[in-house]
Design a protein around this motif. Structure first.
Motif, PDB file in Angstrom:
ATOM      1  N   ASP A 288      48.200  36.956  43.063  1.00 16.26           N
ATOM      2  CA  ASP A 288      47.727  37.896  44.071  1.00 16.26           C
ATOM      3  C   ASP A 288      46.247  38.189  43.773  1.00 16.26           C
ATOM      4  O   ASP A 288      45.876  38.404  42.626  1.00 16.26           O
ATOM      5  CB  ASP A 288      48.546  39.187  43.977  1.00 16.26           C
ATOM      6  CG  ASP A 288      48.242  40.147  45.107  1.00 16.26           C
ATOM      7  OD1 ASP A 288      47.055  40.510  45.289  1.00 16.26           O
ATOM      8  OD2 ASP A 288      49.192  40.554  45.797  1.00 16.26           O
TER       9      ASP A 288
ATOM     10  N   LYS B 144      44.646  40.743  43.963  1.00 11.11           N
ATOM     11  CA  LYS B 144      44.477  42.025  43.264  1.00 11.11           C
ATOM     12  C   LYS B 144      44.504  41.845  41.753  1.00 11.11           C
ATOM     13  O   LYS B 144      44.011  42.704  41.021  1.00 11.11           O
ATOM     14  CB  LYS B 144      45.590  42.994  43.669  1.00 11.11           C
ATOM     15  CG  LYS B 144      45.582  43.387  45.116  1.00 11.11           C
ATOM     16  CD  LYS B 144      46.787  44.256  45.422  1.00 11.11           C
ATOM     17  CE  LYS B 144      47.024  44.322  46.911  1.00 11.11           C
ATOM     18  NZ  LYS B 144      48.342  44.827  47.243  1.00 11.11           N
ATOM     19  N   ALA B 145      45.084  40.756  41.284  1.00 12.06           N
ATOM     20  CA  ALA B 145      45.184  40.515  39.843  1.00 12.06           C
ATOM     21  C   ALA B 145      43.908  39.904  39.273  1.00 12.06           C
ATOM     22  O   ALA B 145      43.754  39.809  38.059  1.00 12.06           O
ATOM     23  CB  ALA B 145      46.359  39.596  39.551  1.00 12.06           C
TER      24      ALA B 145
ATOM     25  N   LEU C 297      52.373  40.570  40.777  1.00 11.55           N
ATOM     26  CA  LEU C 297      51.008  40.087  41.011  1.00 11.55           C
ATOM     27  C   LEU C 297      50.874  38.610  40.657  1.00 11.55           C
ATOM     28  O   LEU C 297      50.075  37.894  41.252  1.00 11.55           O
ATOM     29  CB  LEU C 297      49.995  40.902  40.200  1.00 11.55           C
ATOM     30  CG  LEU C 297      49.790  42.354  40.642  1.00 11.55           C
ATOM     31  CD1 LEU C 297      48.848  43.084  39.694  1.00 11.55           C
ATOM     32  CD2 LEU C 297      49.253  42.408  42.069  1.00 11.55           C
TER      33      LEU C 297
ATOM     34  N   ASP D  11      40.250  39.973  38.278  1.00 17.50           N
ATOM     35  CA  ASP D  11      39.088  40.796  37.939  1.00 17.50           C
ATOM     36  C   ASP D  11      38.171  39.916  37.101  1.00 17.50           C
ATOM     37  O   ASP D  11      38.491  39.589  35.959  1.00 17.50           O
ATOM     38  CB  ASP D  11      39.521  42.028  37.140  1.00 17.50           C
ATOM     39  CG  ASP D  11      38.357  42.900  36.713  1.00 17.50           C
ATOM     40  OD1 ASP D  11      37.184  42.548  37.000  1.00 17.50           O
ATOM     41  OD2 ASP D  11      38.605  43.938  36.075  1.00 17.50           O
TER      42      ASP D  11
END
Length: 102
Positions: free
Chosen positions: A52, A54-55, A35, A57
């Protein structure tokens, strides 16, 4: 004595060439299953950092920071291994010779 000085000069030249090659070579490190990826030169200079989506938050930036640190550390460890491979044989004979690195 002249031969010893010539050998020392040759070793210095070889060491300089190896250091230039290290500075031009890039190695990667990653964390979080890929990630976060960091790329550093063989001499340890951070060249790039890829994260990435997705990493990311927004509620947990601490984990992202940890992943970044881990990826950079992994890349630097890979750079150190590369340094040992390139410079190790060259520096073994230099220790104890005044005025020479290592």
């Amino acid at each position: 004595m002249q031969q010893l000085l010539q050998q020392a000069q040759k070793m210095q030249q070889d060491l300089a060439v190896a250091q230039e090659e290290l500075a031009a070579t890039e190695v990667d490190g990653q964390a979080g299953g890929g990630l976060v990826r960091a790329t550093v030169t063989g001499s340890g200079e951070l060249r790039s950092l890829a994260i990435d989506p997705k990493a990311v938050d927004p509620e947990d930036t601490e984990t992202l920071a940890d992943l970044i640190v881990a990826a950079v550390q992994a890349a630097n460890e890979n750079a150190q291994q590369l340094q040992q491979q390139k410079l190790g044989p060259l520096t073994q004979g230099l220790g104890g010779m005044p005025g020479l690195p290592f």
